[in-house]
Design an enzyme around this catalytic site. Structure first.
Site, PDB file in Angstrom:
ATOM      1  N   SER A  60       8.178  26.257 -43.122  1.00 30.22           N
ATOM      2  CA  SER A  60       7.213  27.025 -43.259  1.00 30.22           C
ATOM      3  C   SER A  60       6.096  26.600 -42.976  1.00 30.22           C
ATOM      4  CB  SER A  60       7.233  27.518 -45.058  1.00 30.22           C
ATOM      5  OG  SER A  60       8.577  28.036 -45.325  1.00 30.22           O
TER       6      SER A  60
HETATM    7  C1  59J Z   1      14.950  26.632 -47.742  1.00 30.99           C
HETATM    8  C2  59J Z   1      15.791  26.789 -44.582  1.00 30.99           C
HETATM    9  C3  59J Z   1      17.176  26.560 -42.699  1.00 30.99           C
HETATM   10  C4  59J Z   1      17.243  26.947 -41.271  1.00 30.99           C
HETATM   11  C5  59J Z   1      16.194  27.770 -48.022  1.00 30.99           C
HETATM   12  C6  59J Z   1      15.027  25.626 -48.207  1.00 30.99           C
HETATM   13  C7  59J Z   1      16.315  28.845 -43.284  1.00 30.99           C
HETATM   14  C8  59J Z   1      16.997  29.337 -42.020  1.00 30.99           C
HETATM   15  C9  59J Z   1      18.241  28.820 -39.883  1.00 30.99           C
HETATM   16  C10 59J Z   1      16.839  27.479 -48.996  1.00 30.99           C
HETATM   17  C11 59J Z   1      15.912  25.509 -49.448  1.00 30.99           C
HETATM   18  C12 59J Z   1      16.821  26.516 -49.983  1.00 30.99           C
HETATM   19  C13 59J Z   1      17.279  28.851 -38.645  1.00 30.99           C
HETATM   20  S1  59J Z   1      12.128  27.975 -50.632  1.00 30.99           S
HETATM   21  O1  59J Z   1       9.830  26.536 -46.890  1.00 30.99           O
HETATM   22  O2  59J Z   1      13.163  29.084 -46.704  1.00 30.99           O
HETATM   23  O3  59J Z   1       8.178  24.469 -50.170  1.00 30.99           O
HETATM   24  O4  59J Z   1       7.828  25.245 -52.301  1.00 30.99           O
HETATM   25  O5  59J Z   1      15.752  25.521 -44.580  1.00 30.99           O
HETATM   26  O6  59J Z   1      15.862  29.443 -44.067  1.00 30.99           O
HETATM   27  O7  59J Z   1      16.977  30.642 -41.932  1.00 30.99           O
HETATM   28  O8  59J Z   1      17.549  26.040 -51.046  1.00 30.99           O
HETATM   29  N1  59J Z   1       9.796  26.807 -49.654  1.00 30.99           N
HETATM   30  N2  59J Z   1      12.048  27.331 -47.536  1.00 30.99           N
HETATM   31  N3  59J Z   1      14.806  27.463 -45.282  1.00 30.99           N
HETATM   32  N4  59J Z   1      16.364  27.473 -43.499  1.00 30.99           N
HETATM   33  N5  59J Z   1      17.285  28.378 -41.006  1.00 30.99           N
HETATM   34  C14 59J Z   1      10.472  28.024 -49.407  1.00 30.99           C
HETATM   35  C15 59J Z   1      11.057  28.001 -47.975  1.00 30.99           C
HETATM   36  C16 59J Z   1       9.862  27.395 -47.174  1.00 30.99           C
HETATM   37  C17 59J Z   1       9.397  26.444 -50.885  1.00 30.99           C
HETATM   38  C18 59J Z   1       9.802  27.011 -52.153  1.00 30.99           C
HETATM   39  C19 59J Z   1      11.481  27.467 -52.141  1.00 30.99           C
HETATM   40  C20 59J Z   1      13.087  27.912 -46.775  1.00 30.99           C
HETATM   41  C21 59J Z   1       8.960  27.964 -52.751  1.00 30.99           C
HETATM   42  C22 59J Z   1      14.227  27.061 -46.532  1.00 30.99           C
HETATM   43  C23 59J Z   1       8.362  25.312 -51.276  1.00 30.99           C
HETATM   44  O9  59J Z   1       8.611  28.215 -47.478  1.00 30.99           O
END
Ligand code: 59J
Length: 572
Positions: free
Chosen positions: A295
């Site tokens: 992100s």
């Molecule tokens: C995630 C991913 C992996 C790769 C999801 C992290 C994907 C995906 C395929 C679930 C932990 C989790 C290409 S989440 O960074 O969405 O920083 O405070 O690793 O989605 O499709 O149990 N960040 N993270 N995704 N993958 N592939 C959120 C988010 C982010 C947060 C929290 C919760 C993911 C608010 C991550 C943060 O913004």
């Protein structure tokens, strides 16, 4: 009769004696003349060749200093013990004592001397860099052919706190890692040579002539601030320890100059004692290790979307029901955020929102933004082992590639690249070269993104650290800050892992006119928390709070009565 016989005989003897008395001195004079005048040069040369030796005069290596002149690497004098194999001659008692003082086996010494003697070598080190008082004890043994040489030993006063950045030298004082290697030429200088005279036993008794002046190395002033480096190191180490993480990296950049103010990693090592040094400890992970940025890439997706003119910060996107199918893949948010605008996509960190935006813009333009802020490219830090990461631009784009790129997968970056890219957001779209050296001048940069869009993105990043944002633990009392959290699943043998994460926070302060950018990367926290907002954001808060104070940057925070202040994790 006897007298008569005696007379002529005695006069003959007198003549003989007189002849001898005159001729012998004449011969001696002639011989002396021969030795002292005719053959003088030859003979003196022969004698001198036995009594004289050329030995090096070791050049002093330049110091490495922080931006305020505080020492990070200094060379202190040490003595080395050397021998002339042809002259070496020790009694059994001397050899025993020598071996004991130098902590060597008698056999080793003999073997060394013999082999060098066979090779016709005139110089061999017996032991290098010992303390001068021990060296004196060796010299006091008065062993034929054993002498002392002044050298320098590198000492790193800031130890493990600066070890990855500063690096280290080998026994010959040549840079092996970090700045010591990157700036080896500058720091080294070149050795000189001197002619010395030895006594009958081959020991150096007199310095005769300096044949070649050593050229001392030059000092190097880095851009890092030692105090900030300490602070960053301490806070990163604390977080890595607290969350039982495998490793961590952090870097602080000066937004206006591109200077590196702090650069640290965990685990670290003590550069003054490298007997058990392992690669995993001395790698400067800030530049050598890549990861998918997740992100933290979203602000650049938004910048590209704004640049397409198809979106504004207020444009609504429907992210319901919290996931979307792209071909056979499913893209997910951790919750269903419903209909949210572009600003909220950043605040909530919606993968679905970012994907929907990306699918409406030209993928080439998205990659172009990444390239312009420096992903896929070396930063120019010059640090050894720096990698470019990976940024692909396929000729034919599949939808899933466009979508995953929008929320940070399918590319890899270093912590330093991430910090540099955010400095473009901090700098109204201007990219400045990353510098490890102190800059005394204003640094011209290049406008790589339009200022208007960048300012809009920065405003969104302020919201990330609001009481409702994912990054509220990044807040700093008295200041407005901006930034982005990221939590990334690591790729394992069976695809994306469910228990190995990278926790990220990248941010800037003060938000209105940023002076500092910091990126924090923590690999594989193994406690109960793993979100970037929980694991990495507090490191940013604690370091930036201290840094703003150290750098005398005035508070800019305008209290907003509607926003409750989040609990601050740092110490008062
Ligand atoms: C995630 C991913 C992996 C790769 C999801 C992290 C994907 C995906 C395929 C679930 C932990 C989790 C290409 S989440 O960074 O969405 O920083 O405070 O690793 O989605 O499709 O149990 N960040 N993270 N995704 N993958 N592939 C959120 C988010 C982010 C947060 C929290 C919760 C993911 C608010 C991550 C943060 O913004």
């Amino acid at each position: 009769m006897s007298e008569q016989v005696h007379k002529p005989a005695s006069s003959f003897r007198i003549m003989l004696v007189m002849l001898a008395v005159t001729l012998v001195p004449a011969g001696l004079v002639a011989r002396a003349f021969d030795l002292h005048v005719t053959n003088k040069d030859f003979l003196q040369g022969q004698g001198d060749a036995r009594a004289m030796r050329t030995i090096p005069v070791v050049a002093h290596r330049g110091m490495i200093l922080d931006r305020h002149g505080e020492p990070l690497a200094v060379s202190t004098p040490v003595d080395s013990i050397w021998a002339q194999p042809q002259e070496f001659d020790a009694t059994p008692a001397q050899l025993a004592k020598l071996a004991q003082l130098l902590d060597l086996q008698q056999r080793e010494i003999k073997k060394l001397i013999t082999s060098k003697k066979q090779d016709d070598k005139e110089f061999v080190y017996l032991k290098r860099r010992i303390n001068p008082s021990l060296a004196q004890q060796v010299i006091d043994l008065k062993i034929a052919g054993v002498s002392l040489l002044r050298e320098y030993r590198r000492y790193y006063p800031t130890g493990e706190v600066t070890s990855h950045l500063v690096g280290f030298t080998d026994i010959d004082d040549k840079g092996q890692e970090g700045v010591e290697l990157a700036y080896n030429e500058w720091l080294s200088g070149s050795n000189g040579s001197q002619l010395v005279m030895r006594d009958r036993l081959g020991r150096v008794i007199k310095h005769v002539d300096l044949l070649k002046n050593p050229r001392p190395g030059k000092d190097l002033v880095l851009s890092v601030d030692r105090r900030l480096q300490y602070l960053t190191y301490r806070e990163l180490k604390r977080a890595v320890f607290k969350h039982k993480a495998r490793s961590g990296s952090a870097v602080v950049l000066d937004v206006k100059t591109g200077e590196v103010l702090a650069m640290v990693n965990q685990p670290s090592f003590n550069p003054n004692n490298r007997s058990n040094l392992k690669g995993y400890r001395y790698r400067n992970r800030v530049v050598t290790d890549t990861f998918e940025p997740g992100s933290t890439i979203k602000p650049f997706t938004v910048a590209a979307a704004l640049g397409s003119r198809k979106f504004t910060p207020g444009t609504y996107i429907d992210t319901a029901p919290g996931y979307m199918k792209v071909g056979s893949n499913t893209i997910r948010d951790i919750r269903n955020y419903g209909r949210i605008n572009v600003t909220e996509v950043i605040h909530k960190s919606s993968n679905v929102g970012a994907s929907k935006m990306a699918l409406l813009i030209n993928p080439q333009n998205l990659v172009h933004v990444h390239q312009r802020v420096g992903f896929g490219d070396l930063t120019g830090s010059g640090l050894p082992g720096e990698v470019t990461g990976a940024l692909h631009s396929p000729r034919v784009w599949r939808d899933i590639e466009r979508a995953t790129l929008s929320y940070g997968y399918g590319l890899s970056v270093t912590t330093l690249q991430l910090a540099r890219a955010y400095s473009v957001l901090a700098n109204d779209g201007v990219l400045k070269p990353v510098s490890l050296e102190l800059k005394n001048t204003v640094v011209q940069g290049e406008q790589v993104l339009p200022a208007t869009f960048v300012k809009q993105v920065r405003k969104m990043l302020k919201g990330v650290v609001s009481a409702e944002g994912t990054g509220k633990k990044a807040r700093v009392p008295g200041y407005d800050v901006a930034g982005k959290t990221g939590t990334v699943k690591k790729v394992g043998v069976n695809g994306y892992s469910d228990d190995k994460y990278v926790s990220l926070f990248v941010g800037m302060a003060p938000a209105e006119n940023p002076r500092l950018v910091m990126a924090v990367t923590i690999h594989e926290p193994r406690g109960k928390d793993y979100y970037g907002g929980v694991v990495a954001a507090p490191v940013f808060s604690n370091v930036i709070a201290g840094a703003l104070r150290l750098l005398d940057i005035p508070p800019d925070y305008m209290p907003d009565k509607n926003v409750k202040f989040a609990k601050w994790e740092g110490r008062p």
